[in-house]
Design a protein around this motif. Structure first.
Motif, PDB file in Angstrom:
ATOM      1  N   MET A 159      62.570  38.885  26.894  1.00 32.53           N
ATOM      2  CA  MET A 159      63.013  40.308  27.811  1.00 32.53           C
ATOM      3  C   MET A 159      62.171  40.484  28.289  1.00 32.53           C
ATOM      4  O   MET A 159      60.605  39.962  27.555  1.00 32.53           O
ATOM      5  N   ALA A 160      61.941  40.045  29.520  1.00 34.84           N
ATOM      6  CA  ALA A 160      60.702  40.636  30.485  1.00 34.84           C
ATOM      7  C   ALA A 160      60.136  42.059  30.524  1.00 34.84           C
ATOM      8  O   ALA A 160      60.555  42.640  30.105  1.00 34.84           O
ATOM      9  N   ARG A 161      59.007  41.630  30.239  1.00 36.68           N
ATOM     10  CA  ARG A 161      57.471  42.855  30.483  1.00 36.68           C
ATOM     11  C   ARG A 161      57.497  42.443  31.831  1.00 36.68           C
ATOM     12  O   ARG A 161      56.101  41.713  31.964  1.00 36.68           O
ATOM     13  N   MET A 162      57.740  43.382  32.178  1.00 34.67           N
ATOM     14  CA  MET A 162      56.804  43.151  33.793  1.00 34.67           C
ATOM     15  C   MET A 162      55.742  44.051  34.236  1.00 34.67           C
ATOM     16  O   MET A 162      55.130  45.473  33.719  1.00 34.67           O
ATOM     17  N   LYS A 163      54.740  43.448  34.545  1.00 36.67           N
ATOM     18  CA  LYS A 163      53.804  44.283  34.689  1.00 36.67           C
ATOM     19  C   LYS A 163      52.701  43.546  36.401  1.00 36.67           C
ATOM     20  O   LYS A 163      53.797  43.194  36.573  1.00 36.67           O
ATOM     21  N   TRP A 164      51.723  44.274  36.616  1.00 33.70           N
ATOM     22  CA  TRP A 164      50.610  43.920  37.803  1.00 33.70           C
ATOM     23  C   TRP A 164      49.384  43.255  37.076  1.00 33.70           C
ATOM     24  O   TRP A 164      49.272  42.904  36.164  1.00 33.70           O
ATOM     25  N   ILE A 165      49.056  42.080  37.768  1.00 34.20           N
ATOM     26  CA  ILE A 165      47.499  42.057  38.371  1.00 34.20           C
ATOM     27  C   ILE A 165      47.111  41.761  39.715  1.00 34.20           C
ATOM     28  O   ILE A 165      47.579  41.922  40.324  1.00 34.20           O
ATOM     29  N   CYS A 166      46.130  42.650  39.591  1.00 38.76           N
ATOM     30  CA  CYS A 166      45.684  42.303  40.407  1.00 38.76           C
ATOM     31  C   CYS A 166      43.651  41.165  40.664  1.00 38.76           C
ATOM     32  O   CYS A 166      43.233  42.398  39.723  1.00 38.76           O
ATOM     33  N   ASP A 167      43.925  40.859  41.347  1.00 41.12           N
ATOM     34  CA  ASP A 167      42.678  39.715  41.227  1.00 41.12           C
ATOM     35  C   ASP A 167      41.986  40.326  42.018  1.00 41.12           C
ATOM     36  O   ASP A 167      41.803  39.559  43.564  1.00 41.12           O
ATOM     37  N   ALA A 168      40.818  40.642  41.742  1.00 37.95           N
ATOM     38  CA  ALA A 168      39.857  41.217  42.534  1.00 37.95           C
ATOM     39  C   ALA A 168      39.657  40.213  43.450  1.00 37.95           C
ATOM     40  O   ALA A 168      38.373  40.524  44.360  1.00 37.95           O
ATOM     41  N   GLU A 169      38.752  38.925  43.030  1.00 41.52           N
ATOM     42  CA  GLU A 169      38.296  38.028  43.869  1.00 41.52           C
ATOM     43  C   GLU A 169      38.902  37.769  45.077  1.00 41.52           C
ATOM     44  O   GLU A 169      38.788  36.810  45.798  1.00 41.52           O
ATOM     45  N   ARG A 170      40.063  38.446  45.093  1.00 42.00           N
ATOM     46  CA  ARG A 170      41.183  37.698  46.636  1.00 42.00           C
ATOM     47  C   ARG A 170      41.235  39.149  46.970  1.00 42.00           C
ATOM     48  O   ARG A 170      42.000  39.040  48.520  1.00 42.00           O
ATOM     49  N   CYS A 171      41.146  40.380  46.602  1.00 44.91           N
ATOM     50  CA  CYS A 171      41.315  41.164  47.753  1.00 44.91           C
ATOM     51  C   CYS A 171      40.717  41.683  48.496  1.00 44.91           C
ATOM     52  O   CYS A 171      39.519  41.962  48.701  1.00 44.91           O
ATOM     53  N   ILE A 172      41.420  42.014  49.638  1.00 38.60           N
ATOM     54  CA  ILE A 172      39.930  42.312  50.619  1.00 38.60           C
ATOM     55  C   ILE A 172      40.590  43.145  51.149  1.00 38.60           C
ATOM     56  O   ILE A 172      39.741  43.970  52.088  1.00 38.60           O
ATOM     57  N   GLU A 173      40.942  44.420  50.434  1.00 42.71           N
ATOM     58  CA  GLU A 173      40.991  45.850  51.118  1.00 42.71           C
ATOM     59  C   GLU A 173      41.267  46.082  52.351  1.00 42.71           C
ATOM     60  O   GLU A 173      41.070  46.547  53.179  1.00 42.71           O
ATOM     61  N   CYS A 174      42.867  45.259  52.475  1.00 44.27           N
ATOM     62  CA  CYS A 174      42.917  45.577  53.893  1.00 44.27           C
ATOM     63  C   CYS A 174      44.093  46.266  54.163  1.00 44.27           C
ATOM     64  O   CYS A 174      45.022  47.034  54.690  1.00 44.27           O
TER      65      CYS A 174
ATOM     66  N   THR B 162      37.963  50.272  45.846  1.00 41.64           N
ATOM     67  CA  THR B 162      36.398  49.233  46.228  1.00 41.64           C
ATOM     68  C   THR B 162      34.773  49.652  45.296  1.00 41.64           C
ATOM     69  O   THR B 162      35.013  50.895  45.367  1.00 41.64           O
ATOM     70  N   LEU B 163      34.859  48.855  44.512  1.00 39.41           N
ATOM     71  CA  LEU B 163      34.097  49.081  43.683  1.00 39.41           C
ATOM     72  C   LEU B 163      32.608  48.655  44.773  1.00 39.41           C
ATOM     73  O   LEU B 163      32.306  47.639  45.138  1.00 39.41           O
ATOM     74  N   ASN B 164      31.020  49.665  44.536  1.00 43.34           N
ATOM     75  CA  ASN B 164      30.118  49.311  45.405  1.00 43.34           C
ATOM     76  C   ASN B 164      30.391  48.525  46.733  1.00 43.34           C
ATOM     77  O   ASN B 164      29.838  47.736  47.759  1.00 43.34           O
ATOM     78  N   ASP B 165      31.159  49.668  47.696  1.00 47.90           N
ATOM     79  CA  ASP B 165      31.331  49.245  48.796  1.00 47.90           C
ATOM     80  C   ASP B 165      30.547  49.391  49.844  1.00 47.90           C
ATOM     81  O   ASP B 165      29.108  49.946  50.215  1.00 47.90           O
ATOM     82  N   GLY B 166      30.093  48.143  50.416  1.00 44.11           N
ATOM     83  CA  GLY B 166      29.530  48.045  51.771  1.00 44.11           C
ATOM     84  C   GLY B 166      28.162  47.106  51.044  1.00 44.11           C
ATOM     85  O   GLY B 166      27.268  46.938  52.088  1.00 44.11           O
ATOM     86  N   VAL B 167      28.193  47.177  50.060  1.00 43.38           N
ATOM     87  CA  VAL B 167      27.310  45.952  49.335  1.00 43.38           C
ATOM     88  C   VAL B 167      27.093  45.020  49.030  1.00 43.38           C
ATOM     89  O   VAL B 167      28.803  44.539  48.876  1.00 43.38           O
ATOM     90  N   PRO B 168      26.744  43.811  49.445  1.00 46.04           N
ATOM     91  CA  PRO B 168      27.290  41.687  48.959  1.00 46.04           C
ATOM     92  C   PRO B 168      27.654  42.351  48.189  1.00 46.04           C
ATOM     93  O   PRO B 168      26.835  42.317  46.799  1.00 46.04           O
ATOM     94  N   GLY B 169      29.062  41.600  47.695  1.00 46.64           N
ATOM     95  CA  GLY B 169      29.493  41.481  46.621  1.00 46.64           C
ATOM     96  C   GLY B 169      30.078  42.658  46.029  1.00 46.64           C
ATOM     97  O   GLY B 169      31.167  42.978  44.971  1.00 46.64           O
ATOM     98  N   GLU B 170      30.778  43.570  46.543  1.00 45.89           N
ATOM     99  CA  GLU B 170      31.984  44.599  46.631  1.00 45.89           C
ATOM    100  C   GLU B 170      33.334  44.369  46.144  1.00 45.89           C
ATOM    101  O   GLU B 170      33.365  43.180  46.522  1.00 45.89           O
ATOM    102  N   ARG B 171      33.944  44.944  45.349  1.00 51.95           N
ATOM    103  CA  ARG B 171      35.082  44.218  45.050  1.00 51.95           C
ATOM    104  C   ARG B 171      36.322  45.585  44.909  1.00 51.95           C
ATOM    105  O   ARG B 171      35.784  45.934  44.594  1.00 51.95           O
TER     106      ARG B 171
END
Lengths: 208, 71
Positions: free
Chosen positions: A1-16, A40-49
């Protein structure tokens, strides 16, 4: 039986914010209600996620536990839904939810709260599939059309992926192995793998 | 005898330390939902429904499509 979930990959999200926009458009969600949003964490700081956040359809959902009118239920695919005809808009679920998923449209003057609205994993609600009532209360039912949630399916960088936990965990594993990074990545140890899988399902096996 | 009383006291004191389940299973009180695979599209075929969703989920893996995944 399926268990539906999400994953959000912080390495890929570009905040579009395309996921949030697609969700609003697909379900015709009113002003003031955000079933999905990008944090967005650390918005505007290099390395933001950034990560896209919505109802995570928890396996042990706190909203379900605190609801005084028991309006929550879980589908066969482990999607957490609720009956708006029963909801009294008390807001307990909002306080219980660690993701801020439950949303309350303004129902009148003086900030009067309406019935709770949240991400349905594009699975509609307890109304006849594809009916006008279902769309009006819960939005479109893509799951019954054999489709995954629109936010994930149209994510341009595929940062947000949706589906059966076993399938999306495998996709994420492939990514991690291909990047050459390891278990330090966000979510790898906590997302959707059973404890027994973690031992054998590590990167060593993927690189072998 | 002293040991017996000590053990009895310890048992009595520790009896309060066990965890009481707080998440009582609550029944859903709302309307019954229709299965997503019950309509004309899948005609109740759950397996076909799950295969369709799994195929779409696999489509989210661009490494699979391009064959660029690290083997």
């Amino acid at each position: 039986m399926a268990r539906m979930k999400w994953i959000c990959d912080a390495e890929r999200c570009i905040e579009c914010n395309a996921c949030a926009t697609a969700c609003k458009n697909e379900h015709e969600i009113p002003w003031g209600v955000n079933r999905r949003r990008v944090v967005t964490l650390n918005d505007g700081v290099p390395g933001e996620r950034s990560i896209s956040v919505a109802c995570m359809h928890c396996t042990d959902a706190p909203c379900m536990a605190v609801c005084p009118v028991d309006c929550f239920y879980r589908t066969d695919d482990q999607i957490v839904l609720h009956d708006k005809d029963l909801c009294i808009g008390c807001g307990y679920c909002y306080y219980a939810c660690p993701f801020g998923a439950p949303q309350f449209p303004q129902a009148g003057a003086f900030g009067l709260r309406g019935k709770m609205d949240k991400c349905t994993y594009c699975a509609g609600g307890p109304e006849e599939n594809f009916s006008v009532e279902e769309f009006r209360k819960y939005g479109r039912n893509r799951i019954a059309e054999g489709k995954l949630p629109l936010c994930a399916e149209m994510c341009s960088t595929k940062a947000l992926i949706a589906g059966d936990s076993a399938v999306i965990a495998k996709i994420y594993k492939t990514r991690v192995a291909t990047r050459g990074k390891g278990e330090e990545l966000w979510g790898w140890k906590t997302a959707y793998l059973a404890a027994s899988d973690k031992v054998s399902d590590n990167l060593g096996e993927a690189n072998a | 005898m002293k040991t017996f009383y000590a053990a009895l006291c310890a048992a009595a004191v520790l009896a309060a330390c066990h965890e009481i389940p707080q998440d009582k299973a609550k029944p859903y009180a709302g309307k019954e939902d229709v299965r997503p695979y019950a309509g004309d599209l899948f005609k109740g075929d759950k397996q076909k429904f799950e295969q369709t969703l799994a195929a779409r989920a696999d489509h989210e893996n661009e490494y699979l499509r391009t064959g660029d995944a690290k083997k």
